[in-house]
Structure formats: C-alpha cells, structure tokens
Design an enzyme around this catalytic site. Structure first.
Site, PDB file in Angstrom:
ATOM      1  N   THR A 205      -6.018  21.774  21.687  1.00  0.00           N
ATOM      2  CA  THR A 205      -5.207  21.959  20.489  1.00  0.00           C
ATOM      3  C   THR A 205      -4.185  20.845  20.317  1.00  0.00           C
ATOM      4  O   THR A 205      -3.764  20.211  21.289  1.00  0.00           O
ATOM      5  CB  THR A 205      -4.456  23.307  20.544  1.00  0.00           C
ATOM      6  N   ASN A 207      -0.436  20.471  19.301  1.00  0.00           N
ATOM      7  CA  ASN A 207       0.750  21.329  19.289  1.00  0.00           C
ATOM      8  C   ASN A 207       1.880  20.710  18.483  1.00  0.00           C
ATOM      9  O   ASN A 207       2.122  19.499  18.558  1.00  0.00           O
ATOM     10  CB  ASN A 207       1.227  21.577  20.722  1.00  0.00           C
ATOM     11  N   GLU A 256      -0.233  25.773  17.363  1.00  0.00           N
ATOM     12  CA  GLU A 256      -1.262  24.942  17.981  1.00  0.00           C
ATOM     13  C   GLU A 256      -2.545  25.022  17.159  1.00  0.00           C
ATOM     14  O   GLU A 256      -2.986  26.111  16.796  1.00  0.00           O
ATOM     15  CB  GLU A 256      -1.500  25.352  19.431  1.00  0.00           C
TER      16      GLU A 256
END
Length: 309
Positions: A205, A207, A256
């Site tokens: 992900t 963030n 995220e």
C-alpha cells in the site's frame, strides 16, 4: 498555477488579477459558481484568494478537525479549474486584526492590485467578521475595484455546503458527496513509509497522513489514484483502507491505498486518491488468512465498480 503565500512584495505579473475570495473548503459546486463568476468578470488572469490556516483553525485551535481538504488538495483542485494565481494568505493575528477597510486597502489594493473580486453572498471578512459582501461592494466603489456577489446555489432543496458534504462522507455516501462537490472527494498528500504489513499480505500500500482533516467513514473504498509526481505519474485504480486497522490493535487513523497491477515505489511522491464507493466498514478477523480472503473479495468488488463507471 502559481501559488503565492503573502500579499506583500509580489512581482508585477502576479498582481492585477480578477479574483474569487473565500475559504473554498472542498471546492464544491457553490464555490465553483463563485470562481466561474470571477472568471467572467474581467479580462485579466484568474486568481483565488484563500487563507491558511483556515480562520476557524486559527480562532479555535483545539476544536475537532473539520476541514474537507488540506492545502495541497485544495490547490490541486483549483489548478484543475484553470486558476492562474492562488493567493494563500497567511491567516495570523495581523490579518485577523485588520478592519474591513484596512483589509481592502492594504491587501486587495496595495498588495494584490486586484481588478475585480467575486465573493459568495454569505461572505464575511475583517476584524470580528465585521464586514460582509455589501461592505466589500461599497469599499470597491471607494477604492476602485469591481465587486460581484455570487448568489448561493443548491439542488433545488438545499444549498451546497461543506457541512452537508461532511455529513455525507461521515455516512460513507460518496456519491451524494460527489453530487454536491462536482467531483470525487479526494485525499491528497505525500506517500510516507508505513509498517509495510500490506506487502507481507500480498497487498502493498501507499500510505498517507490524514491529520487535521474531517475524515470520511472508516472502512474500505474503491478508489481512483492520480500519481502527481515522479516517473510513474498517471491515473490508476485501486482499493483503500481508511481507519485504525483493528486487526492489528492500532488506534491512530491511517489511509493506505493498494494500487491495482502496480509494482513501482511511490515513497516521497505525491498522490491524489478519489473515494468512489464505500465497500464495507473496518472489521477484525479471526485470522490472517480470513483477512486476506476478505481483501481478495474487496479488490474484486472494487475492480468491478471502477470498470463499470
């Protein structure tokens, strides 16, 4: 778009604009009408005057977060609307203490050299909000700049407002928010390092920090991603989690985003993530395998929604 952080010492090419003035939190359709009226008012570069921090943050620093947009997100949206100059005036004790006539003379005329200013009908300015749209109109006559007061607009039932948009987002009603905004609600910012747990789960992900914002409903969203900087600039699709990640016992809000079919590194780059549809609330699972199975389902559902747009 050029961004200016003061009204003093501007170059000649940064002065003489026709401007829209206000806080423009969310840059919703009501704000767009004020900007469009400014665009039509004079044959001059289009500018927007806004304030940073938001005056409410200055006067009530301990109040709960209320902003829909941080400064970066607002600037990105205004740039998309064709604004030439963004005057992000520092809202401090000096600016807050100016009487309406002093603000008009020192900031608008001597500093920015504006040709014309457009405000919404509910606009207030000056020390203790003692000036309003009518005050500004009279000062324009005295000081030599034009003034347009744009009417408040709505959908026939309610006026478009940041308050109504906050309520829609708090409920996870992204499409209702989009109807009032005229665009998807976005979270913008720099991609920062996280705990990299998503990578171990097969879902890396990007963030982003979300401090200082009024946050939408916690949960999972189908999203559109614009990578704004770096070699991977462009548009992508994905799925995002906004919340405190109860599976891992955290309590600090985090945002995220998993970008579909994407392998590059985005650390340090700036992205803009549009919340298209709320999929489900945050959940705590009995096992990591159960979490991954749910993430697979979320991703499949998000892909289907985004492909059907």
């Amino acid at each position: 778009m050029r961004i200016h952080h003061d009204w003093k010492g501007l170059s000649p090419e940064a002065r003489g604009a026709t401007v829209a003035m206000g806080n423009f939190d969310g840059v919703h359709l009501g704000h767009r009408s004020v900007i469009d009226a400014a665009r039509a008012a004079a044959d001059a570069p289009l500018g927007v005057i806004t304030f940073e921090p938001h005056p409410r943050e200055f006067f009530q620093p301990d109040a709960p977060a209320f902003r829909l947009m941080n400064a970066e997100s607002r600037a990105n949206r205004l740039g998309r609307l064709g604004v030439d100059h963004l005057y992000e005036l520092p809202f401090d004790a000096v600016l807050a203490g100016l009487a309406p006539e002093d603000f008009a003379r020192e900031v608008l005329v001597d500093g920015l050299g504006i040709r014309h200013v457009t405000v919404g009908a509910d606009f207030c300015f000056g020390r203790k909000r003692s000036g309003n749209a009518q005050t500004l109109t009279q000062l324009g006559r005295e000081l030599g700049f034009g003034v347009t007061v744009a009417p408040l607009i709505g959908d026939g039932r309610n006026e478009y407002s940041s308050t109504a948009i906050r309520e829609a987002l708090a409920d996870g009603r992204t499409r209702d928010a989009e109807r009032m905004l005229g665009h998807w609600h976005r979270l913008d910012g720099e991609v920062v390092h996280g705990d990299k747990r998503g990578r171990d789960l097969g879902y890396p992900t990007a963030n982003m920090a979300v401090g200082g914002l009024h946050l939408p409903r916690f949960g999972i969203y189908a999203v559109l991603i614009d990578v704004l900087t770096g070699p991977e600039r462009g548009g992508y699709t994905g799925v995002a989690n906004l919340g405190v990640r109860p599976m891992f016992g955290e309590n600090r809000p985090n945002f995220e985003t998993h970008v579909f079919d994407f392998k590059a590194d985005l650390y340090g780059e700036h992205v803009s993530v549009a919340l298209v549809e709320f999929l489900r609330p945050e959940m705590k699972f009995d096992s990591i395998d159960a979490l991954i199975a749910q993430m697979d389902q979320d991703s499949a559902k998000a892909r289907a929604i985004l492909e059907a747009r």
